[in-house]
Write a protein that holds these residues in place. Structure first.
Motif, PDB file in Angstrom:
ATOM      1  N   GLU A 164       0.819  -1.210   0.000  1.00  0.00           N
ATOM      2  CA  GLU A 164       0.000   0.000   0.000  1.00  0.00           C
ATOM      3  C   GLU A 164       0.857   1.265   0.000  1.00  0.00           C
ATOM      4  OE1 GLU A 164      -3.179   0.614  -0.285  1.00  0.00           O
ATOM      5  OE2 GLU A 164      -3.813  -1.466  -0.412  1.00  0.00           O
ATOM      6  N   ASN A 165       2.105   1.134   0.437  1.00  0.00           N
ATOM      7  CA  ASN A 165       2.991   2.297   0.554  1.00  0.00           C
ATOM      8  C   ASN A 165       3.658   2.543  -0.803  1.00  0.00           C
ATOM      9  OD1 ASN A 165       4.687   4.325   1.371  1.00  0.00           O
ATOM     10  ND2 ASN A 165       5.594   3.200   3.072  1.00  0.00           N
ATOM     11  N   ILE A 166       2.984   3.346  -1.628  1.00  0.00           N
ATOM     12  CA  ILE A 166       3.406   3.539  -3.019  1.00  0.00           C
ATOM     13  C   ILE A 166       3.574   5.033  -3.309  1.00  0.00           C
ATOM     14  CG2 ILE A 166       2.795   3.164  -5.451  1.00  0.00           C
ATOM     15  CD1 ILE A 166       0.860   0.942  -4.396  1.00  0.00           C
ATOM     16  N   ILE A 167       4.667   5.361  -3.959  1.00  0.00           N
ATOM     17  CA  ILE A 167       4.883   6.712  -4.474  1.00  0.00           C
ATOM     18  C   ILE A 167       5.061   6.604  -5.983  1.00  0.00           C
ATOM     19  CG2 ILE A 167       6.379   8.752  -4.486  1.00  0.00           C
ATOM     20  CD1 ILE A 167       7.168   8.088  -1.629  1.00  0.00           C
ATOM     21  N   LEU A 168       4.302   7.386  -6.726  1.00  0.00           N
ATOM     22  CA  LEU A 168       4.399   7.382  -8.183  1.00  0.00           C
ATOM     23  C   LEU A 168       5.357   8.467  -8.648  1.00  0.00           C
ATOM     24  CD1 LEU A 168       0.612   6.969  -9.094  1.00  0.00           C
ATOM     25  CD2 LEU A 168       2.377   5.187  -9.009  1.00  0.00           C
ATOM     26  N   LEU A 169       6.307   8.090  -9.474  1.00  0.00           N
ATOM     27  CA  LEU A 169       7.268   9.055 -10.004  1.00  0.00           C
ATOM     28  C   LEU A 169       6.936   9.362 -11.461  1.00  0.00           C
ATOM     29  CD1 LEU A 169      10.695   7.815  -8.577  1.00  0.00           C
ATOM     30  CD2 LEU A 169       8.968   9.279  -7.519  1.00  0.00           C
ATOM     31  N   HIS A 170       6.512  10.588 -11.716  1.00  0.00           N
ATOM     32  CA  HIS A 170       6.333  11.023 -13.097  1.00  0.00           C
ATOM     33  C   HIS A 170       7.692  10.973 -13.785  1.00  0.00           C
ATOM     34  CE1 HIS A 170       4.907  13.134 -16.565  1.00  0.00           C
ATOM     35  NE2 HIS A 170       5.700  14.167 -16.343  1.00  0.00           N
ATOM     36  N   CYS A 171       7.700  10.610 -15.045  1.00  0.00           N
ATOM     37  CA  CYS A 171       8.978  10.392 -15.730  1.00  0.00           C
ATOM     38  C   CYS A 171       8.765  10.448 -17.234  1.00  0.00           C
ATOM     39  CB  CYS A 171       9.539   9.026 -15.321  1.00  0.00           C
ATOM     40  SG  CYS A 171      11.109   8.584 -16.089  1.00  0.00           S
ATOM     41  N   ASN A 172       9.768  10.893 -17.943  1.00  0.00           N
ATOM     42  CA  ASN A 172       9.819  10.759 -19.399  1.00  0.00           C
ATOM     43  C   ASN A 172      11.070   9.951 -19.714  1.00  0.00           C
ATOM     44  OD1 ASN A 172      10.925  11.592 -22.166  1.00  0.00           O
ATOM     45  ND2 ASN A 172       8.829  12.348 -22.258  1.00  0.00           N
ATOM     46  N   SER A 173      10.910   8.864 -20.454  1.00  0.00           N
ATOM     47  CA  SER A 173      12.013   7.918 -20.665  1.00  0.00           C
ATOM     48  C   SER A 173      12.833   8.193 -21.910  1.00  0.00           C
ATOM     49  CB  SER A 173      11.464   6.488 -20.702  1.00  0.00           C
ATOM     50  OG  SER A 173      10.890   6.147 -19.467  1.00  0.00           O
ATOM     51  N   GLN A 174      13.047   9.468 -22.206  1.00  0.00           N
ATOM     52  CA  GLN A 174      14.003   9.828 -23.248  1.00  0.00           C
ATOM     53  C   GLN A 174      15.202  10.468 -22.575  1.00  0.00           C
ATOM     54  OE1 GLN A 174      15.752   9.374 -25.770  1.00  0.00           O
ATOM     55  NE2 GLN A 174      14.324   9.905 -27.399  1.00  0.00           N
ATOM     56  N   TYR A 175      16.400  10.148 -23.061  1.00  0.00           N
ATOM     57  CA  TYR A 175      17.644  10.624 -22.462  1.00  0.00           C
ATOM     58  C   TYR A 175      18.456  11.423 -23.480  1.00  0.00           C
ATOM     59  CZ  TYR A 175      16.643   6.927 -19.041  1.00  0.00           C
ATOM     60  OH  TYR A 175      16.054   6.128 -18.096  1.00  0.00           O
ATOM     61  N   PRO A 176      18.571  12.737 -23.352  1.00  0.00           N
ATOM     62  CA  PRO A 176      17.866  13.580 -22.378  1.00  0.00           C
ATOM     63  C   PRO A 176      16.433  13.873 -22.829  1.00  0.00           C
ATOM     64  CG  PRO A 176      19.274  14.936 -23.746  1.00  0.00           C
ATOM     65  CD  PRO A 176      19.520  13.516 -24.171  1.00  0.00           C
ATOM     66  N   THR A 177      15.583  14.250 -21.897  1.00  0.00           N
ATOM     67  CA  THR A 177      14.193  14.577 -22.200  1.00  0.00           C
ATOM     68  C   THR A 177      14.092  15.999 -22.736  1.00  0.00           C
ATOM     69  OG1 THR A 177      13.368  13.125 -20.454  1.00  0.00           O
ATOM     70  CG2 THR A 177      11.890  14.853 -21.210  1.00  0.00           C
ATOM     71  N   PRO A 178      13.448  16.188 -23.900  1.00  0.00           N
ATOM     72  CA  PRO A 178      13.207  17.561 -24.368  1.00  0.00           C
ATOM     73  C   PRO A 178      12.267  18.269 -23.393  1.00  0.00           C
ATOM     74  CG  PRO A 178      12.781  15.938 -26.103  1.00  0.00           C
ATOM     75  CD  PRO A 178      12.914  15.179 -24.829  1.00  0.00           C
ATOM     76  N   MET A 179      12.515  19.534 -23.134  1.00  0.00           N
ATOM     77  CA  MET A 179      11.709  20.267 -22.164  1.00  0.00           C
ATOM     78  C   MET A 179      10.228  20.267 -22.531  1.00  0.00           C
ATOM     79  SD  MET A 179      12.426  21.564 -19.231  1.00  0.00           S
ATOM     80  CE  MET A 179      14.160  21.993 -19.254  1.00  0.00           C
ATOM     81  N   LYS A 180       9.933  20.253 -23.824  1.00  0.00           N
ATOM     82  CA  LYS A 180       8.537  20.288 -24.268  1.00  0.00           C
ATOM     83  C   LYS A 180       7.792  19.000 -23.910  1.00  0.00           C
ATOM     84  CE  LYS A 180       9.534  18.586 -28.964  1.00  0.00           C
ATOM     85  NZ  LYS A 180       8.798  17.319 -28.825  1.00  0.00           N
ATOM     86  N   ASP A 181       8.528  17.937 -23.556  1.00  0.00           N
ATOM     87  CA  ASP A 181       7.902  16.663 -23.227  1.00  0.00           C
ATOM     88  C   ASP A 181       7.893  16.358 -21.727  1.00  0.00           C
ATOM     89  OD1 ASP A 181       7.331  16.114 -25.874  1.00  0.00           O
ATOM     90  OD2 ASP A 181       9.189  15.005 -26.216  1.00  0.00           O
ATOM     91  N   VAL A 182       8.360  17.290 -20.919  1.00  0.00           N
ATOM     92  CA  VAL A 182       8.428  17.044 -19.470  1.00  0.00           C
ATOM     93  C   VAL A 182       7.026  16.902 -18.864  1.00  0.00           C
ATOM     94  CG1 VAL A 182       9.098  18.029 -17.251  1.00  0.00           C
ATOM     95  CG2 VAL A 182      10.674  18.129 -19.184  1.00  0.00           C
ATOM     96  N   ASN A 183       6.126  17.825 -19.185  1.00  0.00           N
ATOM     97  CA  ASN A 183       4.708  17.719 -18.800  1.00  0.00           C
ATOM     98  C   ASN A 183       4.522  17.498 -17.302  1.00  0.00           C
ATOM     99  OD1 ASN A 183       1.937  17.676 -19.144  1.00  0.00           O
ATOM    100  ND2 ASN A 183       1.861  15.558 -19.844  1.00  0.00           N
ATOM    101  N   LEU A 184       5.047  18.401 -16.498  1.00  0.00           N
ATOM    102  CA  LEU A 184       4.969  18.245 -15.048  1.00  0.00           C
ATOM    103  C   LEU A 184       3.537  18.282 -14.515  1.00  0.00           C
ATOM    104  CD1 LEU A 184       7.996  20.354 -13.758  1.00  0.00           C
ATOM    105  CD2 LEU A 184       7.739  17.864 -13.749  1.00  0.00           C
ATOM    106  N   LEU A 185       2.642  18.916 -15.234  1.00  0.00           N
ATOM    107  CA  LEU A 185       1.254  18.941 -14.763  1.00  0.00           C
ATOM    108  C   LEU A 185       0.637  17.552 -14.758  1.00  0.00           C
ATOM    109  CD1 LEU A 185      -0.139  22.250 -16.321  1.00  0.00           C
ATOM    110  CD2 LEU A 185       0.678  21.819 -13.990  1.00  0.00           C
ATOM    111  N   ALA A 186       1.201  16.640 -15.574  1.00  0.00           N
ATOM    112  CA  ALA A 186       0.729  15.256 -15.549  1.00  0.00           C
ATOM    113  C   ALA A 186       1.056  14.606 -14.206  1.00  0.00           C
ATOM    114  CB  ALA A 186       1.346  14.458 -16.693  1.00  0.00           C
ATOM    115  N   MET A 187       2.143  15.022 -13.581  1.00  0.00           N
ATOM    116  CA  MET A 187       2.480  14.528 -12.242  1.00  0.00           C
ATOM    117  C   MET A 187       1.392  14.917 -11.248  1.00  0.00           C
ATOM    118  SD  MET A 187       5.671  15.657  -9.761  1.00  0.00           S
ATOM    119  CE  MET A 187       4.894  17.262  -9.428  1.00  0.00           C
TER     120      MET A 187
END
Length: 337
Positions: A164-187
């Motif tokens: 039950e002890n779960i933390i979700l980490l928002h992430c983009n799996s491109q290295y490096p991630t383009p800033m336009k794809d970060v989408n922090l509001l999805a977090m």
């Protein structure tokens, strides 16, 4: 966890060299990170012989070897894991490692690792998620390359199997991630949709995204780092160098302090400026006792240690009890009946 939990992601940037691995632990500890994280896997159990490298891996390491051949050189043995955990204990920083196969999960469980970090690539791996959940530890689940439906499905598997002890980490799996794809509001949205705490695993080149994530409520920040971006290996170029890692941690701590507790109040530091910045009701011209206060003969001016202009309408129409000269503060007793 108190405040933002910062994971310095060493990953495979040790290049299979224990000396480099220890230097990475030193750098993470000196930067003020809460944990330093490696990667645990048996290459033959996670990738087929013919599997090609990811695009970013091929770009920095070439196509002369397969993904399997590349990963073999980056494996850490069980003894290496135990030695690194002991070194982390000496440096007073938490040892973490991301398992990529079932046996690696079990190895880290035997080491009594306190937190399991599940990588984005395993979010659709039912047997893996089930094995991680069975360890009954806190789970940080990276969510790169996934939809909200896939995130919810993975969370259900973890819960159904005892975690039950779960933390979700928002992430983009491109290295490096383009800033336009970060989408922090999805977090933020992910936290609302699941009711779980959220964090951010960052693969951008700069420091802006993790700092913004903290401002948006991330309780965990994970960031790759290396001793030098000029080293050979798949992840070095998308990683921070030690001085940058230190800057990031310092920035996260400052943003965390700046967020405060959400209660709007006069702070201790600004209290001394209230009188100098606010205004009081003063005479705009000479006022004789018996004159009526009007919008013409009073004005709001600094300092703010007299009658507040918020009481302006209470004063208007009253008869002055005293004589006032220009800029004299109107006495509080003028408001008495």
């Amino acid at each position: 966890m108190n405040g933002v939990f910062v994971i310095a992601e060493a990953g495979v940037n040790h290049n299979g060299d224990m000396g480099i691995a220890r230097q990475l632990i030193d750098a993470a500890s000196q930067a003020g990170a809460d944990a330093v994280k490696f990667q645990t896997f048996q290459a033959e159990k996670i990738v087929c012989k013919t599997a090609a490298k990811a695009g970013y891996q091929a770009e920095v390491t070439g196509q002369a070897e397969t993904q399997l051949e590349m990963l073999r050189k980056l494996e850490l043995t069980p003894k290496m894991h135990r030695d690194l955990m002991e070194y982390c204990n000496q440096k007073k920083i938490m040892f973490l490692s991301t398992p990529f196969d079932l046996e690696s999960v079990r190895l880290l469980a035997r080491m009594d690792m306190p937190v399991f970090k599940a990588p984005s690539g395993e979010i659709t791996n039912l047997p893996y998620l089930r094995e991680v959940a069975k360890q009954k530890k806190q789970v940080m689940l990276s969510t790169g390359m996934s939809s909200m439906e896939e995130v919810k499905a993975a969370v259900k598997i973890l819960r159904d199997n005892g975690t039950e002890n779960i933390i979700l980490l928002h992430c983009n799996s491109q290295y490096p991630t383009p800033m336009k794809d970060v989408n922090l509001l999805a977090m933020v949205e992910m936290g609302k949709e699941t009711g779980l705490p959220v964090g951010y695993s960052d693969h951008t080149r700069g420091l802006e995204a993790p700092l913004a994530a903290v401002a948006l409520g991330a309780c965990v920040i994970e960031k790759h780092f290396t001793l030098s971006r000029h080293m050979e290996g798949p992840d070095h170029k998308a990683s921070l160098e030690p001085h940058e890692l230190k800057q990031m941690v310092e920035g996260i701590r400052k943003v965390g302090i700046a967020l405060g507790d959400g209660v709007k109040r006069v702070s201790d530091s600004e209290r001394e400026n209230v009188s100098a910045a606010r205004k009081s009701i003063v005479a705009a011209c000479k006022i004789q006792a018996g004159d009526i206060f009007t919008d013409k003969n009073i004005i709001a001016k600094r300092p703010g240690n007299g009658i507040s202009p918020m009481l302006w309408d209470d004063l208007i129409g009253r008869m002055a009890k005293h004589v006032y000269f220009p800029d004299d503060m109107i006495c509080a007793e003028e408001l008495e009946r």
